[in-house]
Motif scaffolding. Sequence first.
Motif: not given
Length: 415
Positions: A97-99, A169-179
């Motif tokens: 995962r990634a931001l 605390a926080v919750e963050l949206q993630t996305e699929p990892t990328y280069e």
Amino acid sequence: MTQRRDAGTTWSGNHRYRATEVLLPGDVDELAEVVASARTLRVQATRHTFNDVADSDASLVSLERLPTRVEMVGDRVRVEGLVTFAQLAPVLEAEGRALHNLGSLPHISIVGATATGTHGSGVRNGNLSSALRAVEIMDADGRTHRIDHTHEWFGAAALSLGALGVVTAVELQTEPTYEVTQQAYTGVAWEDIVGDIEGVFGGSRSVSVFTTWGDPEHDLVWAKSDDGAPSWVEEIGGRAVGDDIHLGRIRTVDNTTPRGTPGPWHTRLPHFRADALPSDGDEIQSEYFVPLASAREALAAVRALASTFDDQLLVTELRTVAADELWLSPAYQRDVMVIHFTWRNDTDGVLAVLPAIEQALAPFDARPHWGKAFTMPGERILSTLPRSGDFLAVAREIDPRGVFRNDYLRRTLGL
């Protein structure tokens, strides 16, 4: 047992905290006791600020001794405690995962960066706060509230300047990892930059332009692409920089992230490596946000003043940030051009040149970065933020005793 230490200074040493001490609770129960017994209290995070936003005339509290936890919850990540982006990113990468973006340096805490609207660059990328989907805030009575993106107060809680309570605390949206592959280029003419602002700043996932305003040949276009090398810069005259990179007058000594080769998002999106001292270190920063639609005119207004602030300037960085719906966000409901100044660490000299820059940007309803040096009066800032009155109402309701207020909030928000 709650420990104590001296409040110290901000990251670059430009501001010494007036607070008498920093309280260091060891768990959430101790934190609740500290908060509930305080007359006034502000939170000190990783101290990468350049003003008194996190100062107090009494005590500060830090989460640095609280347990930290990172937990994937579906496609979100819940982060508890004082975790930095540098600490979070490898954990996400291991989960595939990634931001959506990162700031220039990953050393900053997630709770501090999101509370002040810190950002990276990219015409389609919101600031770091825009990734939030829930915030857990401890109020002045020591009770914790979870405010998610469906809550009527979320627009206030996701970017709150610490005015609502302690973000635990926080919750963050993630996305699929990328280069990402990044490269820095010199040789792009100033007129080619400002003549096609959306084309240049939209050419890659993240684009920054560094300038000292008077030497266009050495202006730097730093592009970070997730679809291969950003060779488009060469098509407008750019020449790739070698191993040595100079960001204006900033001394960079083996501290920037790798260029010319693809790598995981978190090793390329920041300018500076997590294991090195970022930027110059001995500096003051200011930053102003103007509508992207007015960027060419705003940049011309600043350029006309460049000779008056040249002695103080290390470098200016230009970036873009996509619009969001966070009530105090400098990008609230408008895509923005960000005009960032890295100054010599001379408080009196910097404060002397800021009013003229702010006056030149006033016709464009400029908003400052909340955590950096500015002299704009609060009423002018609030006049550019249509939901500022709603924010003040929430702050007064959730903190009726004013425990989390300080001189900064009184000066800028009228709290």
